[in-house]
Design a protein around this motif. Structure first.
Motif, PDB file in Angstrom:
ATOM      1  N   VAL A  51       1.046  -0.890  -0.302  1.00 19.96           N
ATOM      2  CA  VAL A  51       0.351  -0.147   0.140  1.00 19.96           C
ATOM      3  C   VAL A  51       0.901   1.464   0.237  1.00 19.96           C
ATOM      4  CG1 VAL A  51      -1.833  -1.199   0.913  1.00 19.96           C
ATOM      5  CG2 VAL A  51      -0.261  -0.002   3.003  1.00 19.96           C
ATOM      6  N   ILE A  52       0.334   1.841   0.024  1.00 21.59           N
ATOM      7  CA  ILE A  52       0.774   3.279  -1.272  1.00 21.59           C
ATOM      8  C   ILE A  52       0.391   4.683   0.505  1.00 21.59           C
ATOM      9  CG2 ILE A  52       2.022   5.458  -1.820  1.00 21.59           C
ATOM     10  CD1 ILE A  52       3.136   3.119  -3.993  1.00 21.59           C
ATOM     11  N   LEU A  53       0.165   5.486   0.918  1.00 19.20           N
ATOM     12  CA  LEU A  53      -0.105   6.577   1.627  1.00 19.20           C
ATOM     13  C   LEU A  53      -0.043   7.297   1.865  1.00 19.20           C
ATOM     14  CD1 LEU A  53      -0.597   4.895   4.923  1.00 19.20           C
ATOM     15  CD2 LEU A  53      -1.943   4.540   3.540  1.00 19.20           C
ATOM     16  N   THR A  73       5.385  10.484   0.896  1.00 17.57           N
ATOM     17  CA  THR A  73       4.386   9.266   1.021  1.00 17.57           C
ATOM     18  C   THR A  73       5.212   7.814   1.961  1.00 17.57           C
ATOM     19  OG1 THR A  73       5.604   8.430  -1.086  1.00 17.57           O
ATOM     20  CG2 THR A  73       3.842   9.026  -1.552  1.00 17.57           C
ATOM     21  N   LEU A  74       4.184   7.255   2.210  1.00 19.29           N
ATOM     22  CA  LEU A  74       5.168   6.146   3.112  1.00 19.29           C
ATOM     23  C   LEU A  74       4.504   4.975   2.664  1.00 19.29           C
ATOM     24  CD1 LEU A  74       5.828   4.375   5.979  1.00 19.29           C
ATOM     25  CD2 LEU A  74       3.297   4.880   6.521  1.00 19.29           C
ATOM     26  N   LYS A  75       5.226   4.265   2.228  1.00 16.35           N
ATOM     27  CA  LYS A  75       4.398   2.869   1.985  1.00 16.35           C
ATOM     28  C   LYS A  75       4.772   1.266   2.337  1.00 16.35           C
ATOM     29  CE  LYS A  75       6.199   1.744  -3.140  1.00 16.35           C
ATOM     30  NZ  LYS A  75       7.550   1.433  -3.830  1.00 16.35           N
ATOM     31  N   ILE A  76       4.232   1.272   2.543  1.00 18.91           N
ATOM     32  CA  ILE A  76       4.022  -0.542   3.287  1.00 18.91           C
ATOM     33  C   ILE A  76       4.073  -1.856   2.416  1.00 18.91           C
ATOM     34  CG2 ILE A  76       3.455  -1.230   5.325  1.00 18.91           C
ATOM     35  CD1 ILE A  76       1.859   0.558   5.927  1.00 18.91           C
ATOM     36  N   ARG A  77       5.571  -2.264   2.285  1.00 15.63           N
ATOM     37  CA  ARG A  77       5.422  -4.178   1.774  1.00 15.63           C
ATOM     38  C   ARG A  77       4.897  -4.826   2.473  1.00 15.63           C
ATOM     39  NH1 ARG A  77       9.670  -0.658  -0.455  1.00 15.63           N
ATOM     40  NH2 ARG A  77      10.947  -1.455   1.902  1.00 15.63           N
ATOM     41  N   SER A  78       4.284  -5.653   1.445  1.00 11.30           N
ATOM     42  CA  SER A  78       3.449  -7.121   1.917  1.00 11.30           C
ATOM     43  C   SER A  78       3.223  -6.256   3.582  1.00 11.30           C
ATOM     44  CB  SER A  78       5.047  -7.612   2.041  1.00 11.30           C
ATOM     45  OG  SER A  78       4.550  -8.930   2.881  1.00 11.30           O
ATOM     46  N   THR A  79       1.514  -6.205   3.271  1.00 12.21           N
ATOM     47  CA  THR A  79       1.001  -5.935   4.730  1.00 12.21           C
ATOM     48  C   THR A  79       0.914  -7.073   5.303  1.00 12.21           C
ATOM     49  OG1 THR A  79      -1.377  -5.163   3.262  1.00 12.21           O
ATOM     50  CG2 THR A  79       0.406  -4.113   3.717  1.00 12.21           C
ATOM     51  N   LYS A  80       0.611  -7.233   6.990  1.00 14.95           N
ATOM     52  CA  LYS A  80       0.779  -8.106   7.697  1.00 14.95           C
ATOM     53  C   LYS A  80      -0.342  -7.491   9.241  1.00 14.95           C
ATOM     54  CE  LYS A  80       5.264  -7.031   9.312  1.00 14.95           C
ATOM     55  NZ  LYS A  80       5.484  -7.372   9.895  1.00 14.95           N
ATOM     56  N   LEU A  81      -1.506  -8.264   8.953  1.00 15.78           N
ATOM     57  CA  LEU A  81      -3.062  -7.446   9.749  1.00 15.78           C
ATOM     58  C   LEU A  81      -2.355  -6.728  10.747  1.00 15.78           C
ATOM     59  CD1 LEU A  81      -3.998 -11.373  10.414  1.00 15.78           C
ATOM     60  CD2 LEU A  81      -5.364  -9.726   8.639  1.00 15.78           C
ATOM     61  N   PHE A 130       9.135  16.153   7.626  1.00 18.75           N
ATOM     62  CA  PHE A 130       7.724  15.769   7.565  1.00 18.75           C
ATOM     63  C   PHE A 130       8.379  14.249   7.894  1.00 18.75           C
ATOM     64  CE2 PHE A 130       7.195  18.548   4.833  1.00 18.75           C
ATOM     65  CZ  PHE A 130       8.768  18.727   3.703  1.00 18.75           C
ATOM     66  N   TYR A 131       6.503  14.014   8.799  1.00 20.23           N
ATOM     67  CA  TYR A 131       6.889  12.825   9.848  1.00 20.23           C
ATOM     68  C   TYR A 131       5.628  11.929   9.163  1.00 20.23           C
ATOM     69  CZ  TYR A 131       8.635  16.644  12.543  1.00 20.23           C
ATOM     70  OH  TYR A 131       9.648  17.752  12.950  1.00 20.23           O
ATOM     71  N   TRP A 132       5.918  10.148   9.923  1.00 15.29           N
ATOM     72  CA  TRP A 132       4.612   9.248   9.621  1.00 15.29           C
ATOM     73  C   TRP A 132       4.499   8.959  10.768  1.00 15.29           C
ATOM     74  CZ3 TRP A 132       0.962   8.984   6.499  1.00 15.29           C
ATOM     75  CH2 TRP A 132       1.561   9.018   4.681  1.00 15.29           C
ATOM     76  N   TYR A 133       3.443   8.853  11.153  1.00 17.10           N
ATOM     77  CA  TYR A 133       3.040   8.024  13.079  1.00 17.10           C
ATOM     78  C   TYR A 133       1.942   7.077  12.269  1.00 17.10           C
ATOM     79  CZ  TYR A 133       5.456  11.845  15.349  1.00 17.10           C
ATOM     80  OH  TYR A 133       6.362  13.211  16.188  1.00 17.10           O
ATOM     81  N   ARG A 134       2.118   6.329  13.891  1.00 16.48           N
ATOM     82  CA  ARG A 134       0.556   4.995  13.373  1.00 16.48           C
ATOM     83  C   ARG A 134       0.340   5.463  15.360  1.00 16.48           C
ATOM     84  NH1 ARG A 134       2.750  -1.115  13.056  1.00 16.48           N
ATOM     85  NH2 ARG A 134       3.557  -1.040  15.668  1.00 16.48           N
ATOM     86  N   GLU A 156       8.619   8.474   0.752  1.00 10.51           N
ATOM     87  CA  GLU A 156       9.387   9.084  -0.146  1.00 10.51           C
ATOM     88  C   GLU A 156       8.584  10.270  -0.582  1.00 10.51           C
ATOM     89  OE1 GLU A 156      10.798   7.688  -5.014  1.00 10.51           O
ATOM     90  OE2 GLU A 156       8.572   7.588  -4.514  1.00 10.51           O
ATOM     91  N   ARG A 157       9.877  11.289  -0.836  1.00 10.92           N
ATOM     92  CA  ARG A 157       8.632  12.918  -1.650  1.00 10.92           C
ATOM     93  C   ARG A 157       9.436  12.787  -2.841  1.00 10.92           C
ATOM     94  NH1 ARG A 157       7.314  17.217   0.500  1.00 10.92           N
ATOM     95  NH2 ARG A 157       7.449  18.874  -0.075  1.00 10.92           N
ATOM     96  N   PRO A 158       8.065  12.536  -3.442  1.00  7.96           N
ATOM     97  CA  PRO A 158       8.422  12.080  -5.180  1.00  7.96           C
ATOM     98  C   PRO A 158       8.440  13.321  -5.867  1.00  7.96           C
ATOM     99  CG  PRO A 158       6.376  11.419  -4.695  1.00  7.96           C
ATOM    100  CD  PRO A 158       6.912  11.981  -3.253  1.00  7.96           C
ATOM    101  N   ASP A 159       7.643  14.570  -5.430  1.00 10.37           N
ATOM    102  CA  ASP A 159       7.896  16.038  -5.465  1.00 10.37           C
ATOM    103  C   ASP A 159       7.973  16.941  -4.786  1.00 10.37           C
ATOM    104  OD1 ASP A 159       4.245  15.143  -6.344  1.00 10.37           O
ATOM    105  OD2 ASP A 159       5.890  16.250  -5.282  1.00 10.37           O
TER     106      ASP A 159
END
Lengths: 110, 113
Positions: B19-21, B76-84, B32-36, B68-71
C-alpha cells in the motif's frame, strides 16, 4: 514501560469545574507539545513549551513545563462540554524523534 | 488556514499486498513525519524526513516501510507485504523551521484483511 505517562487516564467532570492533567517522564525533553484528539481524527496542536518552568496560556487552558523539562501540566478553568476529548502530550527527545503519551480522556458533562 | 491533507481516508487491503499512503504537507514546511495509532493505543512515531532523507526512525520502521518525497508537494509512506498487525490509523505531520510544532493530517485508516 511508558516513556511518557499521563494522569489521570480518564476524567469526567461537570461543566464549570476546574481540572488539571499531568504528563510525566524520567527523561528530559528539548520541547513538549500538548494536543487534543477527537475520535477518528488527527491530533490538533494546542501548545509547545520549550523552556523549563515556562507557562503558556490559551484562553482557559494553562500549560506549564517543569523546571527540569521532564514533566508538564495542563490546567483547564471552568471546563465546557466543548473541551471534551483526548489530551495528548508529546515530548521531543532529540532531533526529530517525538514520543507521545497515552493520553487523558476528558469528558465534560453539561 | 493551511493544513496537512492525506489520501485515501480509508484503505482496505489484503495481507501481503503493498500500500502507498499519501500526504500533502503544509507548503512551506521542511520537516515531515509519519506516525501510526493502533485502535485504542497511543500515537507511535515511525519516521521523520528532512532535506530529502530520513532523519530519524523508530524500531517500528523496519525494511517493510519506506518513505519518499516524489515531488515538491507529496510525501508518501509505502508498506510492502502488509500484515494484519499493520492495521491502524496512519498520520502524516509536518513542521516548519523550528521543527517543534507539528501539524497533523486527518489520517488514513488502513485495514489489512
Amino acid at each position: 514501560t511508558q516513556l511518557l505517562e499521563q494522569s489521570p487516564q480518564f476524567l469526567s467532570i461537570q461543566e464549570g469545574e476546574n481540572l488539571t492533567v499531568y504528563c510525566n517522564s524520567s527523561s528530559v525533553f528539548s520541547s513538549l507539545q500538548w494536543y487534543r484528539q477527537e475520535p477518528g481524527e488527527g491530533p490538533v496542536l494546542l501548545v509547545t513549551v520549550v523552556t523549563g518552568g515556562e507557562v503558556k496560556k490559551l484562553k482557559r487552558l494553562t500549560f506549564q513545563f517543569g523546571d527540569a523539562r521532564k514533566d508538564s501540566s495542563l490546567h483547564i478553568t471552568a471546563a465546557q462540554p466543548g473541551d471534551t476529548g483526548l489530551y495528548l502530550c508529546a515530548g521531543n527527545l532529540y532531533g526529530q524523534n517525538f514520543v507521545f503519551g497515552p493520553g487523558t480522556r476528558l469528558s465534560v458533562l453539561p | 488556514e493551511p493544513e496537512v491533507t492525506q489520501t485515501p481516508s480509508h484503505q482496505v487491503t489484503q495481507m501481503g499486498q503493498e500500500v502507498i499512503l499519501r500526504c500533502v504537507p503544509i507548503s512551506n514546511h521542511l520537516y515531515f513525519y509519519w506516525y501510526r495509532q493502533i485502535l485504542g493505543q497511543k500515537v507511535e512515531f515511525l519516521v521523520s524526513f528532512y532535506n530529502n532523507e530520513i532523519s530519524e526512525k523508530s524500531e517500528i520502521f523496519d525494511d517493510q516501510f519506506s518513505v519518499e518525497r516524489p515531488d515538491g508537494s507529496n510525501f508518501t509512506l509505502k508498506i510492502r507485504s502488509t500484515k494484519l498487525e499493520d492495521s491502524a490509523m496512519y498520520f502524516c505531520a509536518s513542521s516548519g523551521q523550528g521543527a517543534y510544532e507539528q501539524y497533523f493530517g486527518p489520517g488514513t485508516r488502513l485495514t489489512v484483511t
